[in-house]
Design a protein around this motif. Structure first.
Motif, mmCIF file in Angstrom:
data_model
loop_
_atom_site.group_PDB
_atom_site.id
_atom_site.type_symbol
_atom_site.label_atom_id
_atom_site.label_comp_id
_atom_site.label_asym_id
_atom_site.label_seq_id
_atom_site.Cartn_x
_atom_site.Cartn_y
_atom_site.Cartn_z
ATOM 1 N N THR A 38 0.838 -1.210 0.000
ATOM 2 C CA THR A 38 0.000 0.000 0.000
ATOM 3 C C THR A 38 0.869 1.254 0.000
ATOM 4 O O THR A 38 0.525 2.244 -0.614
ATOM 5 C CB THR A 38 -0.936 0.063 1.234
ATOM 6 O OG1 THR A 38 -0.131 0.053 2.430
ATOM 7 C CG2 THR A 38 -1.929 -1.082 1.251
ATOM 8 N N HIS A 39 1.989 1.191 0.731
ATOM 9 C CA HIS A 39 2.867 2.353 0.752
ATOM 10 C C HIS A 39 4.238 1.996 1.310
ATOM 11 O O HIS A 39 4.474 0.871 1.739
ATOM 12 C CB HIS A 39 2.226 3.536 1.485
ATOM 13 C CG HIS A 39 2.028 3.338 2.957
ATOM 14 N ND1 HIS A 39 1.140 2.436 3.488
ATOM 15 C CD2 HIS A 39 2.627 3.942 4.029
ATOM 16 C CE1 HIS A 39 1.175 2.491 4.809
ATOM 17 N NE2 HIS A 39 2.079 3.397 5.163
ATOM 18 N N VAL A 40 5.098 2.980 1.322
ATOM 19 C CA VAL A 40 6.531 2.765 1.499
ATOM 20 C C VAL A 40 6.986 2.529 2.948
ATOM 21 O O VAL A 40 8.083 2.053 3.182
ATOM 22 C CB VAL A 40 7.277 3.983 0.895
ATOM 23 C CG1 VAL A 40 7.000 5.243 1.732
ATOM 24 C CG2 VAL A 40 8.763 3.754 0.766
ATOM 25 N N HIS A 41 6.168 2.831 3.924
ATOM 26 C CA HIS A 41 6.667 2.818 5.307
ATOM 27 C C HIS A 41 7.169 1.434 5.739
ATOM 28 O O HIS A 41 6.571 0.416 5.385
ATOM 29 C CB HIS A 41 5.588 3.334 6.272
ATOM 30 C CG HIS A 41 5.433 4.821 6.191
ATOM 31 N ND1 HIS A 41 4.257 5.477 6.452
ATOM 32 C CD2 HIS A 41 6.336 5.783 5.831
ATOM 33 C CE1 HIS A 41 4.445 6.783 6.284
ATOM 34 N NE2 HIS A 41 5.682 6.993 5.901
ATOM 35 N N PRO A 42 8.268 1.443 6.526
ATOM 36 C CA PRO A 42 8.920 0.181 6.900
ATOM 37 C C PRO A 42 7.972 -0.842 7.530
ATOM 38 O O PRO A 42 8.105 -2.039 7.285
ATOM 39 C CB PRO A 42 9.981 0.606 7.923
ATOM 40 C CG PRO A 42 10.200 2.056 7.694
ATOM 41 C CD PRO A 42 8.968 2.614 7.065
ATOM 42 N N ASP A 43 7.016 -0.379 8.334
ATOM 43 C CA ASP A 43 6.122 -1.343 8.994
ATOM 44 C C ASP A 43 5.121 -1.982 8.014
ATOM 45 O O ASP A 43 4.296 -2.797 8.414
ATOM 46 C CB ASP A 43 5.389 -0.689 10.179
ATOM 47 C CG ASP A 43 4.522 0.485 9.780
ATOM 48 O OD1 ASP A 43 4.950 1.276 8.912
ATOM 49 O OD2 ASP A 43 3.411 0.625 10.322
ATOM 50 N N HIS A 44 5.214 -1.610 6.740
ATOM 51 C CA HIS A 44 4.366 -2.243 5.719
ATOM 52 C C HIS A 44 5.176 -3.046 4.698
ATOM 53 O O HIS A 44 4.607 -3.784 3.914
ATOM 54 C CB HIS A 44 3.507 -1.187 4.997
ATOM 55 C CG HIS A 44 2.488 -0.575 5.908
ATOM 56 N ND1 HIS A 44 1.150 -0.913 5.868
ATOM 57 C CD2 HIS A 44 2.626 0.304 6.931
ATOM 58 C CE1 HIS A 44 0.503 -0.250 6.825
ATOM 59 N NE2 HIS A 44 1.381 0.496 7.477
ATOM 60 N N VAL A 45 6.489 -2.851 4.723
ATOM 61 C CA VAL A 45 7.307 -3.499 3.684
ATOM 62 C C VAL A 45 8.454 -4.366 4.229
ATOM 63 O O VAL A 45 9.084 -5.094 3.470
ATOM 64 C CB VAL A 45 7.911 -2.455 2.697
ATOM 65 C CG1 VAL A 45 6.833 -1.521 2.168
ATOM 66 C CG2 VAL A 45 9.038 -1.651 3.335
ATOM 67 N N GLY B 194 -1.035 11.360 0.284
ATOM 68 C CA GLY B 194 -1.337 12.202 1.445
ATOM 69 C C GLY B 194 -0.530 11.719 2.638
ATOM 70 O O GLY B 194 0.296 12.438 3.181
ATOM 71 N N HIS B 195 -0.763 10.467 3.029
ATOM 72 C CA HIS B 195 0.064 9.878 4.096
ATOM 73 C C HIS B 195 1.473 9.665 3.527
ATOM 74 O O HIS B 195 2.470 9.958 4.175
ATOM 75 C CB HIS B 195 -0.581 8.571 4.552
ATOM 76 C CG HIS B 195 0.203 7.815 5.589
ATOM 77 N ND1 HIS B 195 0.491 8.336 6.827
ATOM 78 C CD2 HIS B 195 0.777 6.583 5.555
ATOM 79 C CE1 HIS B 195 1.199 7.446 7.513
ATOM 80 N NE2 HIS B 195 1.393 6.382 6.763
ATOM 81 N N THR B 196 1.542 9.131 2.306
ATOM 82 C CA THR B 196 2.787 9.113 1.531
ATOM 83 C C THR B 196 2.419 9.431 0.085
ATOM 84 O O THR B 196 1.243 9.368 -0.278
ATOM 85 C CB THR B 196 3.475 7.719 1.540
ATOM 86 O OG1 THR B 196 2.639 6.802 0.831
ATOM 87 C CG2 THR B 196 3.749 7.212 2.953
ATOM 88 N N GLY C 248 -5.146 0.877 3.725
ATOM 89 C CA GLY C 248 -3.759 1.171 4.079
ATOM 90 C C GLY C 248 -3.684 2.031 5.323
ATOM 91 O O GLY C 248 -4.425 1.830 6.282
ATOM 92 N N ASP C 249 -2.796 3.031 5.299
ATOM 93 C CA ASP C 249 -2.690 3.924 6.452
ATOM 94 C C ASP C 249 -3.475 5.220 6.242
ATOM 95 O O ASP C 249 -3.289 6.178 6.982
ATOM 96 C CB ASP C 249 -1.212 4.252 6.744
ATOM 97 C CG ASP C 249 -0.600 3.228 7.687
ATOM 98 O OD1 ASP C 249 -1.290 2.253 8.035
ATOM 99 O OD2 ASP C 249 0.579 3.400 8.067
ATOM 100 N N ASN C 250 -4.338 5.267 5.233
ATOM 101 C CA ASN C 250 -5.166 6.470 5.072
ATOM 102 C C ASN C 250 -6.267 6.524 6.113
ATOM 103 O O ASN C 250 -6.630 7.583 6.610
ATOM 104 C CB ASN C 250 -5.784 6.520 3.674
ATOM 105 C CG ASN C 250 -4.876 7.236 2.693
ATOM 106 O OD1 ASN C 250 -3.744 7.571 3.027
ATOM 107 N ND2 ASN C 250 -5.354 7.465 1.489
HETATM 108 ZN ZN LIG Z 1 2.339 4.374 7.110
#
Ligand SMILES: [Zn+2]
Length: 470
Positions: free
Chosen positions: A252-259, A322-324, A341-343
């Protein structure tokens, strides 16, 4: 009838007949009180002679707090008997949130002449008196979402009221306080929370496995911890063992806790199943990740991912920055589920941290999500599923707009730096969280500047644009 009781301490009964264990007696008392408060059914010995009118007046005594539950039973000469309450399990909330419930479940026969209904003072939003088999069929058609213990109960009851009913209730480790890992709020959507280095108060990130009879999509394998990576891989392996293949890993996005678990999952797939799978994400997510691992395919806005096999599963990708910058949501137009995701998250709050974060983009993305015609449930990156998507989106949008208004007021009253604004606006936030709040203020100020409502001078101080007051 099945009723969950969270362990809480309110006025407890001193005595339940046929029950020597104090804890169990307390839980039975809670169960009976909740049953009465929420659905109007009184399961106490001696209540058979009460008329419907008398039961209504008892309920009123309880809800208006004229009498406590033990007083009420005593006053009307009623008592509870443990043999009316069959224990069928104790379930613990998954580690989505620091507040976790340890909940006892009892099976009871609904007394004759009492019709369960959602009472006026109930904490329930709605309810119906329905056969377990029909409720389970509704879940199978993705018309309702169900939490794991309820789903297990519906399935167990739907399989028949046989002599081994209680044994079947207790046959899963989760019914003995083993935390649930694999959560299927919707059929074919597994929410699998993994422990991650995420932002407090959250401790876990939700990975999702969306599957058909033939394929599996893995979304956000985000844990950097080996035990958690193995747990997720084991869940994927179970689905593979049933004849499916992993189609892609999607981010969903780049943040470490997602990848952070992408490589580990691919290593596992290569070792145990012979091949790595493609990783797909938005172009700008891929750009930021290129030093960690290659993204094999870019997902474009509005692209539809169709899975092979049953049920018919198509996910429309929505680029929702927005969040990323490269944030993606995925909308299943058939069932109305949205992987948000984190939206939007089921627990904690969403950080908008420039320059990766943009408040202007974020609000536009929330508005776009809000405009989707068929939304039934949000599956966020953290916390439980959200069953009231439109209300939740409205709440998120109005919360941000209210903050924006307060920030604009603070600038109007002379606060000219993010620090000064935080001191005025974030009075409800502990000073420890002020640096984070400053990032959010910067995000709001950037939006207000882009909207032409504030201006920044050469040394970075903000003021209100005189002719553009609103
Ligand atoms: Zn995030």
């Amino acid at each position: 009838m099945l009723f969950p009781v969270a362990s809480e301490k309110r006025a407890m009964l001193k005595r339940v007949e046929n029950c020597a264990d104090r804890e169990r007696a307390a839980m039975i008392s809670c169960a009976a009180r909740e049953l009465f408060e929420e659905v109007g059914v009184i399961l106490a010995r001696g209540s058979q002679t009460l008329t419907a009118g008398q039961r209504a007046s008892l309920l009123d005594d309880l809800e208006s707090k004229r009498m406590s539950w033990p007083e009420l039973l005593r006053h009307y000469g009623l008592h509870l008997d443990a043999s009316d309450f069959t224990f069928v399990g104790r379930w613990v909330t998954p580690p989505f949130a620091p507040r976790r419930f340890d909940t006892w479940f009892f099976l009871v026969d609904s007394p004759p002449k009492q019709q369960p209904r959602v009472t006026s003072d109930s904490e329930l939003e709605s309810g119906e008196w329905i056969a377990a088999r029909d409720a389970y069929a509704k879940w199978e058609r993705s018309e309702v979402i169900a939490v794991p213990p309820v789903l297990h109960a519906l399935k167990t009851l739907a399989d028949g009221l046989t002599d081994d009913l209680v044994k079947r209730f207790l046959s899963v480790p989760e019914a003995h306080r083993e935390p649930t890992r694999r959560i299927e709020f919707h059929p074919n959507y597994i929410c699998f929370p993994v422990r991650t280095k995420t932002l407090p108060p959250a401790t876990h990130t939700n990975s999702y496995l969306i599957y058909t009879s033939r394929e599996i999509l893995v979304i956000d394998p985000g844990s950097s911890y080996e035990d958690e990576q193995q747990a997720l891989a084991a869940c994927v392996a179970e689905l593979i063992a049933e004849g499916r293949t992993v189609r892609e890993i999607i981010l969903t996005h780049v943040h470490p806790d997602h990848v952070a678990g992408v490589n580990a999952l691919n290593d596992h797939l290569e070792k145990s199943h012979g091949a790595r799978v493609a990783v797909a994400a938005h172009r700008s997510t891929a750009e930021s990740l290129k030093r960690q691992f290659p993204v094999d395919r870019f997902i474009e806005d509005d692209e539809v991912l169709s899975l092979e096999g049953e049920p018919d599963t198509q996910l429309r990708a929505l680029h929702t920055p927005g969040h990323t910058r490269g944030h993606l949501c995925f909308h299943d137009e058939r069932t109305g589920a949205l992987i948000s995701g984190d939206n939007i998250v089921g627990f904690g709050s969403v950080l908008i941290d420039p320059p990766e974060g943009s408040m202007r983009d974020y609000l536009a993305s929330l508005a776009r999500m809000r405009s989707l015609g068929n939304l039934t449930v949000l599956f966020g990156g953290h916390g439980p599923a959200i069953a009231n998507p439109y209300e939740k989106l409205d709440e998120y949008i109005s919360h941000r707009l209210q903050r924006e208004e307060l920030i604009l007021d603070a600038v109007r009253e002379g606060a000219s730096t993010p620090k000064e604004i935080v001191a005025r606006v974030y009075t409800d936030v502990s000073p420890r969280a002020h640096p984070m709040a400053e990032r959010a203020v910067v995000a709001h100020l950037e939006k207000l500047e882009a909207d032409g409502l504030v201006a920044r001078d050469a040394i970075g101080n903000y003021s209100v644009c005189q002719n553009r007051e609103r």
